[in-house]
Design a protein around this motif. Structure first.
Motif, PDB file in Angstrom:
ATOM      1  N   ILE A   4     -18.880  10.751  22.601  1.00  0.00           N
ATOM      2  CA  ILE A   4     -20.167  11.195  23.159  1.00  0.00           C
ATOM      3  C   ILE A   4     -21.059  10.029  23.600  1.00  0.00           C
ATOM      4  O   ILE A   4     -22.079  10.251  24.241  1.00  0.00           O
ATOM      5  CB  ILE A   4     -20.930  12.157  22.211  1.00  0.00           C
ATOM      6  N   SER A  23     -23.647   4.765  10.655  1.00  0.00           N
ATOM      7  CA  SER A  23     -24.084   4.945  12.044  1.00  0.00           C
ATOM      8  C   SER A  23     -23.307   4.002  12.974  1.00  0.00           C
ATOM      9  O   SER A  23     -22.802   4.421  14.024  1.00  0.00           O
ATOM     10  CB  SER A  23     -25.592   4.683  12.135  1.00  0.00           C
ATOM     11  N   THR A  26     -19.880   5.256  13.411  1.00  0.00           N
ATOM     12  CA  THR A  26     -19.828   6.485  14.211  1.00  0.00           C
ATOM     13  C   THR A  26     -20.055   6.171  15.692  1.00  0.00           C
ATOM     14  O   THR A  26     -19.370   6.722  16.565  1.00  0.00           O
ATOM     15  CB  THR A  26     -20.862   7.512  13.685  1.00  0.00           C
ATOM     16  N   GLU A  30     -17.290   6.888  18.573  1.00  0.00           N
ATOM     17  CA  GLU A  30     -17.648   7.731  19.718  1.00  0.00           C
ATOM     18  C   GLU A  30     -17.689   6.941  21.028  1.00  0.00           C
ATOM     19  O   GLU A  30     -18.223   7.408  22.028  1.00  0.00           O
ATOM     20  CB  GLU A  30     -18.986   8.430  19.466  1.00  0.00           C
ATOM     21  N   CYS A  87     -28.429   2.408  23.499  1.00  0.00           N
ATOM     22  CA  CYS A  87     -28.782   3.216  22.321  1.00  0.00           C
ATOM     23  C   CYS A  87     -29.244   2.273  21.211  1.00  0.00           C
ATOM     24  O   CYS A  87     -28.633   1.223  21.014  1.00  0.00           O
ATOM     25  CB  CYS A  87     -27.552   3.954  21.776  1.00  0.00           C
ATOM     26  N   GLU A 226     -24.053  11.236  12.109  1.00  0.00           N
ATOM     27  CA  GLU A 226     -23.700  12.213  13.158  1.00  0.00           C
ATOM     28  C   GLU A 226     -24.948  12.637  13.941  1.00  0.00           C
ATOM     29  O   GLU A 226     -24.931  12.744  15.159  1.00  0.00           O
ATOM     30  CB  GLU A 226     -23.025  13.451  12.550  1.00  0.00           C
ATOM     31  N   ALA A 227     -26.033  12.890  13.201  1.00  0.00           N
ATOM     32  CA  ALA A 227     -27.283  13.323  13.850  1.00  0.00           C
ATOM     33  C   ALA A 227     -27.862  12.191  14.698  1.00  0.00           C
ATOM     34  O   ALA A 227     -28.314  12.420  15.832  1.00  0.00           O
ATOM     35  CB  ALA A 227     -28.291  13.763  12.786  1.00  0.00           C
ATOM     36  N   TRP A 230     -25.774  11.687  17.869  1.00  0.00           N
ATOM     37  CA  TRP A 230     -26.036  12.810  18.792  1.00  0.00           C
ATOM     38  C   TRP A 230     -27.381  12.617  19.505  1.00  0.00           C
ATOM     39  O   TRP A 230     -27.485  12.806  20.716  1.00  0.00           O
ATOM     40  CB  TRP A 230     -26.012  14.142  18.029  1.00  0.00           C
ATOM     41  N   LEU A 231     -28.408  12.201  18.731  1.00  0.00           N
ATOM     42  CA  LEU A 231     -29.736  12.000  19.339  1.00  0.00           C
ATOM     43  C   LEU A 231     -29.725  10.864  20.361  1.00  0.00           C
ATOM     44  O   LEU A 231     -30.589  10.811  21.235  1.00  0.00           O
ATOM     45  CB  LEU A 231     -30.784  11.713  18.250  1.00  0.00           C
ATOM     46  N   SER A 233     -27.097  10.339  22.310  1.00  0.00           N
ATOM     47  CA  SER A 233     -26.106  10.675  23.332  1.00  0.00           C
ATOM     48  C   SER A 233     -26.727  11.570  24.401  1.00  0.00           C
ATOM     49  O   SER A 233     -27.813  12.131  24.205  1.00  0.00           O
ATOM     50  CB  SER A 233     -24.930  11.420  22.691  1.00  0.00           C
ATOM     51  N   ARG A 235     -25.795  14.388  25.122  1.00  0.00           N
ATOM     52  CA  ARG A 235     -25.770  15.783  24.635  1.00  0.00           C
ATOM     53  C   ARG A 235     -27.170  16.262  24.252  1.00  0.00           C
ATOM     54  O   ARG A 235     -27.406  17.458  24.172  1.00  0.00           O
ATOM     55  CB  ARG A 235     -24.869  15.894  23.403  1.00  0.00           C
ATOM     56  N   SER A 236     -28.069  15.312  23.958  1.00  0.00           N
ATOM     57  CA  SER A 236     -29.434  15.693  23.536  1.00  0.00           C
ATOM     58  C   SER A 236     -30.451  15.299  24.617  1.00  0.00           C
ATOM     59  O   SER A 236     -31.574  14.921  24.310  1.00  0.00           O
ATOM     60  CB  SER A 236     -29.782  15.014  22.216  1.00  0.00           C
TER      61      SER A 236
END
Ligand code: NAD
Length: 253
Positions: A4, A23, A26, A30, A87, A226-227, A230-231, A233, A235-236
């Motif tokens: 992601i 983190s 992860t 990803e 990021c 994971e959260a 995602w924040l 990526s 996707r959010s």
């Protein structure tokens, strides 16, 4: 299947332990190239090793997030190493020594605020300009359940984590039309060296804390990671200024 955050460059502070290490791992899993940063060189080296063993690409840069020169250098070196910064997980933090507010020394208050609040401010201050030049980016700050609830015995920690949410919302609004998103993750009780140190090896305290958890267990660093990833990526992509509780329902009671 691609990850992601495939092709992104991610920076994680406090990545030598606990949530930051998970983190960084992860982000790498990803698809991001990762800058692992920490004050603690040994912890940082262990995280770097774990990422490389898992087939990821990463580099370590030591920085004390409470010092502006260190943070400025960290961001410069990140861009020098991997050409960009997409990021950032501003995660380094301290819990501080517990005491009643009226017994807390100014030194202890300032020690915690310097890392947990000024550290996040400095990271935002130096990350955002790099992201603006690129036309976008995503940042997640680590706050806490103590960022939304009062926390007897930890006035310094609680105030710093509430303030991180104010910084997060302000930075998100200032950048709402720039392509830079800023969010926060609010972990509950997560099984890391910080939590273990706070429980001081006492089974009594551990049982008491576990009884206060709606799920009857601690969170894992990976569940917070994971959260956070995602924040950061796409996707959010419509999420900014948000404080995401990842706390097994603790604050829902
Ligand atoms: P941890 O102690 O395992 O990791 C914290 C890392 O931050 C360490 O590697 C430490 O060396 C680093 N660090 C400390 N001061 C620093 C500085 N000045 N500059 C750079 N790095 C520094 O703790 P953790 O539980 O993984 O905590 C990570 C974040 O999550 C913190 O912001 C913490 O407040 C927050 N948090 C943790 C919990 C929990 O239950 N563990 C709950 C809510 C929020």
């Amino acid at each position: 299947m691609s990850g992601i955050v495939e092709g992104k460059v991610a920076l994680v502070t406090g990545a030598g332990s606990g949530i930051g290490r998970a983190s960084a791992l992860t982000f790498a899993r990803e698809g991001a190239r990762v800058i692992v940063s920490d004050l603690d060189v040994e912890g940082g080296a262990e995280t770097l090793d774990a990422i490389r063993k898992a087939g990821g690409e990463a580099s370590f840069i030591q920085a004390d997030v409470s010092r502006e020169n260190d943070v400025a250098n960290l961001i410069q070196q990140t861009v020098a190493t991997f050409d960009r910064l997409d990021c950032a997980h501003n995660n380094a933090g301290l819990s501080g020594s517990p005491s009643a507010l009226h017994e807390m020394t100014v030194d202890e208050w300032q020690r915690v605020l310097a890392v947990n609040l000024t550290g996040v401010f400095l990271c935002l201050k130096h990350e955002i300009p790099k992201m603006l030049v690129q036309g976008g980016g995503a940042i997640v700050n680590t706050s806490s359940g103590a960022g939304v609830l009062g926390t007897p015995g930890l006035a310094h920690y609680c105030a710093s984590k509430h303030a991180v949410l104010g910084l997060t919302k302000t930075a998100a609004l200032e950048n709402a039309q720039t392509g830079v998103r800023v969010n926060a993750v609010c972990p509950g009780a997560v099984d890391t060296p910080m939590l273990r140190a706070a429980m001081a090896g006492s089974q009594e305290i551990e049982k008491m804390v576990l009884r206060s958890q709606p799920t009857g267990r601690f969170g894992t660093p990976e569940e917070i990671a994971e959260a956070a990833v995602w924040l950061c990526s796409e996707r959010s992509s419509f999420v900014t200024g948000e404080s995401l509780l990842v706390d097994g329902g603790s604050v829902a009671r």
